[in-house]
Design an enzyme around this catalytic site. Structure first.
Site, short mmCIF file in Angstrom:
data_model
loop_
_atom_site.label_atom_id
_atom_site.label_comp_id
_atom_site.label_asym_id
_atom_site.label_seq_id
_atom_site.Cartn_x
_atom_site.Cartn_y
_atom_site.Cartn_z
N ASP A 54 0.85 -1.20 0.00
CA ASP A 54 0.00 0.00 0.00
C ASP A 54 0.88 1.25 0.00
O ASP A 54 1.81 1.36 0.83
CB ASP A 54 -0.87 -0.05 1.27
N HIS A 55 0.63 2.18 -0.91
CA HIS A 55 1.34 3.48 -0.97
C HIS A 55 2.86 3.32 -0.93
O HIS A 55 3.53 3.88 -0.04
CB HIS A 55 0.91 4.40 0.19
N HIS A 108 -7.74 10.10 3.48
CA HIS A 108 -7.35 9.15 4.53
C HIS A 108 -7.72 9.67 5.91
O HIS A 108 -7.84 10.88 6.11
CB HIS A 108 -5.84 8.91 4.47
N LYS A 161 -12.90 13.07 7.18
CA LYS A 161 -12.95 13.19 5.72
C LYS A 161 -13.82 14.35 5.25
O LYS A 161 -13.51 15.02 4.28
CB LYS A 161 -13.49 11.89 5.10
N ARG A 166 -8.86 0.41 12.86
CA ARG A 166 -8.19 0.99 14.03
C ARG A 166 -9.23 1.42 15.06
O ARG A 166 -9.00 1.34 16.27
CB ARG A 166 -7.37 2.20 13.61
N ARG A 172 -4.38 -10.81 26.47
CA ARG A 172 -5.09 -11.73 25.57
C ARG A 172 -6.60 -11.58 25.67
O ARG A 172 -7.32 -11.87 24.72
CB ARG A 172 -4.67 -13.17 25.86
#
Ligand code: G3H
Ligand code: 13P
Ligand code: ZN
Length: 329
Positions: free
Chosen positions: A81-82, A179, A183, A260, A281
């Protein structure tokens, strides 16, 4: 099963889009694999230069090879990517990546063409596909004059010329997305009209939408209620737009910010509700489950949900050989 983006685009073009998700960790990879098997959808795994620095090139490759062995039903392509020119060459030579993105969109047109052309020559010699970018992806702000606003979008005539001159295999187009989590500041949205104009000039050619996270308001609110400090005006691309984009040639939709946000919400809520816990965990398991559900939902919006058998059949036909059976067969 590791496949190429070109093979996936052939099946998807005009009918559905394939989600392209960035990975940095084992938990993300397992969530993606399980989610896509549940959705019966193919996927594109994206690796950024930042991910390569964070986890290490070898670690990322081995995590993906391990996931492929553990969950053989999944069908995926691996994509840079990019990338800059040097990183593209590194990935092409590695033999692991089936496609690379050369991002020279910040350069003037001629320079972007020259760099992309060099990468295409090196990539095609090794059977690797190339995604390029034309137009400047960025925030579309309300206070920008209309002319300036449109100047940042991909020009359809230039895009067709760019593809002809470079020989690239897919093109990332700027149609109003950007991105990150912020936005749109008001009522702006995607320029579907511009996308239609680009497709008219490039019929049958795979287009890519970057910056396509939805940034759900509820997710932002939950993060902030658990101690986060995100700007509540954060706004993304309404996922219902995907159904307008794939008939117009969008075969790949890039999503990272939303992933994220799932991670941040799960971990913030976990440690808020279980301040005594220090076993990482526990939230990680919750994250993997929630991330899988998120992937099923995204696959429905992208139209890729339920297409796995068809993709496997097309690949099998193209290769003239039988593919590995599902574990329960
Ligand atoms: O467009 C970039 C992706 O969101 C990857 O981000 O460069 O921080 O890994 P990153
Ligand atoms: P988002 O920030 O909207 O998730 O976009 C990710 C992306 O385009 C990666 O290349
Ligand atoms: Zn991007």
């Amino acid at each position: 099963m590791l496949v190429t983006t070109a093979e996936l685009f052939k099946v998807a073009y005009g009918r559905f889009a394939i989600g392209a998700y960035n990975i940095n960790s084992m938990e993300q990879v397992l969530g993606l694999f399980h989610g896509h098997v549940e959705a019966q959808a193919p996927m594109i795994i994206q690796i950024s230069e930042g991910a390569r620095r964070y986890a290490g090139v070898t670690m990322l490759e081995h995590i993906l090879r391990a996931a492929e062995e553990m969950i053989p039903e999944a069908v995926f392509a691996v994509h840079l990517d990019h990338g800059d020119e040097a990183t593209c060459y590194d990935c092409i030579d590695s033999g692991f990546y089936s496609s690379v993105m050369i991002d020279a969109s910040h350069e003037p047109f001629e320079e972007n063409v020259a760099i992309t052309r060099r990468v295409v020559e090196r990539a095609h010699a090794k059977g690797v596909s190339v995604e390029a970018e034309m137009g400047m992806l960025g925030g579309v702000e309300e206070n920008i004059q209309v002319d300036e606003k449109h100047a940042r979008l991909t020009d359809p005539v230039e895009a067709a010329e760019f593809v002809r001159l470079t020989g690239c295999d897919s093109l990332a187009v700027a149609i109003g997305t950007s991105h990150g989590a912020y936005k749109f500041t008001g009522t702006q949205s995607l320029h579907i009209d511009r996308l239609a104009e680009i497709q008219q000039r490039l019929p049958g050619f795979p287009l890519v939408m970057h910056g396509s996270s939805s940034v759900p308001h509820e997710e932002v609110e939950r993060i902030n209620a658990a101690g986060g400090a995100l700007d509540p005006s954060a706004k993304g691309v309404d996922a219902d737009y995907f159904a307008q984009a794939y008939p117009l040639g969008v075969t790949k939709v890039n999503i990272d910010t939303d992933c994220r946000l799932v991670w941040t919400r799960v971990h913030r809520e976990h440690f808020r509700d279980h301040p005594e816990n220090f076993d990482f965990r526990e939230p990680a398991q919750v994250f993997m489950d929630e991330f899988s559900h998120f992937i099923v939902h995204k696959s429905q919006k992208l139209g890729s949900y339920g297409h796995l058998e068809e993709v496997r059949a097309a690949l099998s036909e193209a290769q003239g050989e039988s593919l590995p059976l599902k574990p329960d067969q």
